[in-house]
Scaffold this active site. Structure first.
Site, PDB file in Angstrom:
ATOM      1  N   LYS A 148      39.808  36.813  38.014  1.00 39.82           N
ATOM      2  CA  LYS A 148      39.550  36.663  36.592  1.00 39.82           C
ATOM      3  C   LYS A 148      39.219  35.219  36.239  1.00 39.82           C
ATOM      4  O   LYS A 148      38.629  34.927  35.221  1.00 39.82           O
ATOM      5  CB  LYS A 148      40.789  37.057  35.775  1.00 39.82           C
ATOM      6  CG  LYS A 148      41.329  38.430  36.018  1.00 39.82           C
ATOM      7  CD  LYS A 148      42.657  38.560  35.224  1.00 39.82           C
ATOM      8  CE  LYS A 148      43.422  39.785  35.645  1.00 39.82           C
ATOM      9  NZ  LYS A 148      44.777  39.792  35.039  1.00 39.82           N
ATOM     10  N   GLY A 149      39.672  34.301  37.119  1.00 40.80           N
ATOM     11  CA  GLY A 149      39.665  32.880  36.766  1.00 40.80           C
ATOM     12  C   GLY A 149      38.306  32.272  36.476  1.00 40.80           C
ATOM     13  O   GLY A 149      38.204  31.298  35.746  1.00 40.80           O
ATOM     14  N   GLU A 159      32.915  30.977  41.375  1.00 40.14           N
ATOM     15  CA  GLU A 159      34.360  30.946  41.562  1.00 40.14           C
ATOM     16  C   GLU A 159      34.955  29.771  40.778  1.00 40.14           C
ATOM     17  O   GLU A 159      34.288  28.763  40.558  1.00 40.14           O
ATOM     18  CB  GLU A 159      34.643  30.832  43.069  1.00 40.14           C
ATOM     19  CG  GLU A 159      36.079  30.739  43.497  1.00 40.14           C
ATOM     20  CD  GLU A 159      36.955  31.912  43.107  1.00 40.14           C
ATOM     21  OE1 GLU A 159      37.048  32.198  41.900  1.00 40.14           O
ATOM     22  OE2 GLU A 159      37.592  32.513  43.992  1.00 40.14           O
ATOM     23  N   ASP A 160      36.187  29.913  40.349  1.00 41.74           N
ATOM     24  CA  ASP A 160      36.835  28.817  39.615  1.00 41.74           C
ATOM     25  C   ASP A 160      37.207  27.679  40.548  1.00 41.74           C
ATOM     26  O   ASP A 160      36.883  26.529  40.323  1.00 41.74           O
ATOM     27  CB  ASP A 160      38.059  29.320  38.826  1.00 41.74           C
ATOM     28  CG  ASP A 160      39.027  30.156  39.668  1.00 41.74           C
ATOM     29  OD1 ASP A 160      38.810  30.346  40.879  1.00 41.74           O
ATOM     30  OD2 ASP A 160      40.020  30.645  39.084  1.00 41.74           O
ATOM     31  N   ASP A 175      40.360  26.603  47.321  1.00 42.01           N
ATOM     32  CA  ASP A 175      41.571  25.898  47.759  1.00 42.01           C
ATOM     33  C   ASP A 175      41.595  25.949  49.292  1.00 42.01           C
ATOM     34  O   ASP A 175      40.964  25.127  49.953  1.00 42.01           O
ATOM     35  CB  ASP A 175      42.770  26.589  47.100  1.00 42.01           C
ATOM     36  CG  ASP A 175      44.112  25.965  47.442  1.00 42.01           C
ATOM     37  OD1 ASP A 175      44.166  25.111  48.323  1.00 42.01           O
ATOM     38  OD2 ASP A 175      45.122  26.353  46.832  1.00 42.01           O
ATOM     39  N   LYS A 209      39.499  21.981  45.881  1.00 41.17           N
ATOM     40  CA  LYS A 209      40.768  21.293  46.084  1.00 41.17           C
ATOM     41  C   LYS A 209      40.834  20.778  47.513  1.00 41.17           C
ATOM     42  O   LYS A 209      40.532  21.526  48.445  1.00 41.17           O
ATOM     43  CB  LYS A 209      41.906  22.284  45.838  1.00 41.17           C
ATOM     44  CG  LYS A 209      43.202  21.624  45.421  1.00 41.17           C
ATOM     45  CD  LYS A 209      44.335  22.618  45.437  1.00 41.17           C
ATOM     46  CE  LYS A 209      44.439  23.401  44.142  1.00 41.17           C
ATOM     47  NZ  LYS A 209      45.714  24.172  44.098  1.00 41.17           N
ATOM     48  N   PHE A 219      48.335  21.779  41.735  1.00 43.29           N
ATOM     49  CA  PHE A 219      48.064  23.040  41.047  1.00 43.29           C
ATOM     50  C   PHE A 219      47.481  22.763  39.661  1.00 43.29           C
ATOM     51  O   PHE A 219      48.011  21.958  38.908  1.00 43.29           O
ATOM     52  CB  PHE A 219      49.327  23.889  40.935  1.00 43.29           C
ATOM     53  CG  PHE A 219      48.999  25.316  40.605  1.00 43.29           C
ATOM     54  CD1 PHE A 219      48.545  26.182  41.601  1.00 43.29           C
ATOM     55  CD2 PHE A 219      49.081  25.780  39.300  1.00 43.29           C
ATOM     56  CE1 PHE A 219      48.196  27.496  41.292  1.00 43.29           C
ATOM     57  CE2 PHE A 219      48.733  27.093  38.992  1.00 43.29           C
ATOM     58  CZ  PHE A 219      48.294  27.949  39.988  1.00 43.29           C
ATOM     59  N   VAL A 220      46.383  23.426  39.354  1.00 40.05           N
ATOM     60  CA  VAL A 220      45.717  23.187  38.068  1.00 40.05           C
ATOM     61  C   VAL A 220      45.598  24.478  37.258  1.00 40.05           C
ATOM     62  O   VAL A 220      45.576  25.576  37.814  1.00 40.05           O
ATOM     63  CB  VAL A 220      44.313  22.573  38.263  1.00 40.05           C
ATOM     64  CG1 VAL A 220      44.408  21.178  38.866  1.00 40.05           C
ATOM     65  CG2 VAL A 220      43.419  23.462  39.109  1.00 40.05           C
ATOM     66  N   ASP A 241      44.835  30.141  35.629  1.00 49.45           N
ATOM     67  CA  ASP A 241      46.148  30.497  35.088  1.00 49.45           C
ATOM     68  C   ASP A 241      47.285  30.107  36.013  1.00 49.45           C
ATOM     69  O   ASP A 241      47.105  29.866  37.200  1.00 49.45           O
ATOM     70  CB  ASP A 241      46.230  32.005  34.867  1.00 49.45           C
ATOM     71  CG  ASP A 241      46.368  32.759  36.204  1.00 49.45           C
ATOM     72  OD1 ASP A 241      45.537  32.522  37.102  1.00 49.45           O
ATOM     73  OD2 ASP A 241      47.320  33.550  36.354  1.00 49.45           O
ATOM     74  N   ARG A 295      44.972  30.107  30.476  1.00 48.45           N
ATOM     75  CA  ARG A 295      43.531  30.295  30.679  1.00 48.45           C
ATOM     76  C   ARG A 295      42.725  29.761  29.495  1.00 48.45           C
ATOM     77  O   ARG A 295      41.544  29.433  29.623  1.00 48.45           O
ATOM     78  CB  ARG A 295      43.205  31.783  30.858  1.00 48.45           C
ATOM     79  CG  ARG A 295      43.784  32.411  32.116  1.00 48.45           C
ATOM     80  CD  ARG A 295      43.151  33.778  32.330  1.00 48.45           C
ATOM     81  NE  ARG A 295      43.894  34.613  33.259  1.00 48.45           N
ATOM     82  CZ  ARG A 295      43.758  34.575  34.588  1.00 48.45           C
ATOM     83  NH1 ARG A 295      42.922  33.735  35.149  1.00 48.45           N
ATOM     84  NH2 ARG A 295      44.452  35.382  35.358  1.00 48.45           N
TER      85      ARG A 295
HETATM   86  P1  IMP Z   1      41.916  30.062  48.324  1.00 47.43           P
HETATM   87  O1  IMP Z   1      41.714  31.436  48.844  1.00 47.43           O
HETATM   88  O2  IMP Z   1      43.137  29.389  48.910  1.00 47.43           O
HETATM   89  O3  IMP Z   1      40.685  29.182  48.433  1.00 47.43           O
HETATM   90  O4  IMP Z   1      42.298  30.178  46.795  1.00 47.43           O
HETATM   91  C1  IMP Z   1      41.379  30.524  45.851  1.00 47.43           C
HETATM   92  C2  IMP Z   1      41.981  31.321  44.721  1.00 47.43           C
HETATM   93  O5  IMP Z   1      43.363  30.977  44.500  1.00 47.43           O
HETATM   94  C3  IMP Z   1      41.245  30.979  43.444  1.00 47.43           C
HETATM   95  O6  IMP Z   1      40.307  31.988  43.190  1.00 47.43           O
HETATM   96  C4  IMP Z   1      42.323  30.946  42.412  1.00 47.43           C
HETATM   97  O7  IMP Z   1      42.447  32.235  41.846  1.00 47.43           O
HETATM   98  C5  IMP Z   1      43.601  30.664  43.139  1.00 47.43           C
HETATM   99  N1  IMP Z   1      43.963  29.247  43.037  1.00 47.43           N
HETATM  100  C6  IMP Z   1      43.978  28.339  44.028  1.00 47.43           C
HETATM  101  N2  IMP Z   1      44.384  27.143  43.587  1.00 47.43           N
HETATM  102  C7  IMP Z   1      44.642  27.309  42.270  1.00 47.43           C
HETATM  103  C8  IMP Z   1      45.100  26.400  41.235  1.00 47.43           C
HETATM  104  O8  IMP Z   1      45.363  25.201  41.435  1.00 47.43           O
HETATM  105  N3  IMP Z   1      45.232  26.944  40.002  1.00 47.43           N
HETATM  106  C9  IMP Z   1      44.961  28.247  39.724  1.00 47.43           C
HETATM  107  N4  IMP Z   1      44.542  29.111  40.653  1.00 47.43           N
HETATM  108  C10 IMP Z   1      44.375  28.643  41.916  1.00 47.43           C
HETATM  109 MG    MG Z   2      40.395  33.319  41.563  1.00 48.52          MG
END
Ligand code: IMP
Ligand code: MG
Length: 176
Positions: A41-42, A98-99, A102, A130, A151-152, A158, A164
């Site tokens: 949703k982000g 994508e938002d 990470d 990140k 964490f943001v 969210d 959000r």
């Molecule tokens: P990844 O799979 O570790 O790259 O994480 C990506 C997903 O985790 C993103 O689509 C976000 O939904 C969530 N996410 C990762 N870091 C954050 C953050 O700092 N704040 C909010 N959501 C995050």
């Molecule tokens: Mg996401």
């Protein structure tokens, strides 16, 4: 326990960067069949602003991606929505919106799944990247900002479904 928010990226800086990304996307995909796949949703707030600045025709679709584990970070298990294999993107220039990237696990799982649907091209547009120690570098063609490993929230992102609605991006710390 109180949640503490510290400003990281202002709404004004986001607006400017989103316009630049949209201009780049428009130039790179002019005349192509362009599809934006928005990751729920982000990314919805980012995508809503981005698409209003893109000035070449495109269509949109959505995918769901979630991972089991801690709320604040992906585990190894990324679960994609069952709409994913039915997306009609063969021969399209596809941009995954994508938002935040990470660990890169979510975007990697999505790229692998969408690649099977034979798009003409497949790129990632992420507002935030990140920097995590030891994470494999993600290929993000359209990137808004690099941020430290914190964490943001805000601008669609969210913590337990909160924050959000904030117009900028904030660091969230849990004090107490
Ligand atoms: P990844 O799979 O570790 O790259 O994480 C990506 C997903 O985790 C993103 O689509 C976000 O939904 C969530 N996410 C990762 N870091 C954050 C953050 O700092 N704040 C909010 N959501 C995050
Ligand atoms: Mg996401």
């Amino acid at each position: 326990m109180t949640n503490r928010l510290r400003p990281l990226i202002s709404a004004g800086r986001i607006r400017k960067r989103v316009a630049e990304l949209a201009r780049q996307i428009s130039e790179d995909h002019r005349g192509a069949k362009l599809t934006l796949i928005i990751v729920l949703k982000g990314a919805t707030v980012f995508a809503a602003d981005l698409m209003r600045r893109i000035d070449t025709p495109f269509v949109i679709d959505f995918v769901r991606a979630s991972s089991y584990g801690k709320a604040a970070r992906s585990s190894g298990n990324v679960v994609l929505g069952d709409e994913t294999p039915r997306l009609d993107i063969a021969g399209h220039d596809v941009i995954l919106v994508e938002d935040i990237v990470d660990s890169g696990l979510t975007i990697t799982a999505l790229v692998e799944a969408l690649d099977k649907l034979e798009p003409a091209s497949l790129d990632v547009c992420a507002l935030l990247h990140k920097h995590v120690e030891g994470a494999r570098p993600a290929a993000i063609r359209y990137k808004g900002f690099d941020i430290p490993d914190q964490f943001v929230v805000g601008y669609g992102m969210d913590y337990a479904e909160r924050y959000r609605n904030l117009p900028g991006v904030y660091r969230l710390t849990l004090d107490g």
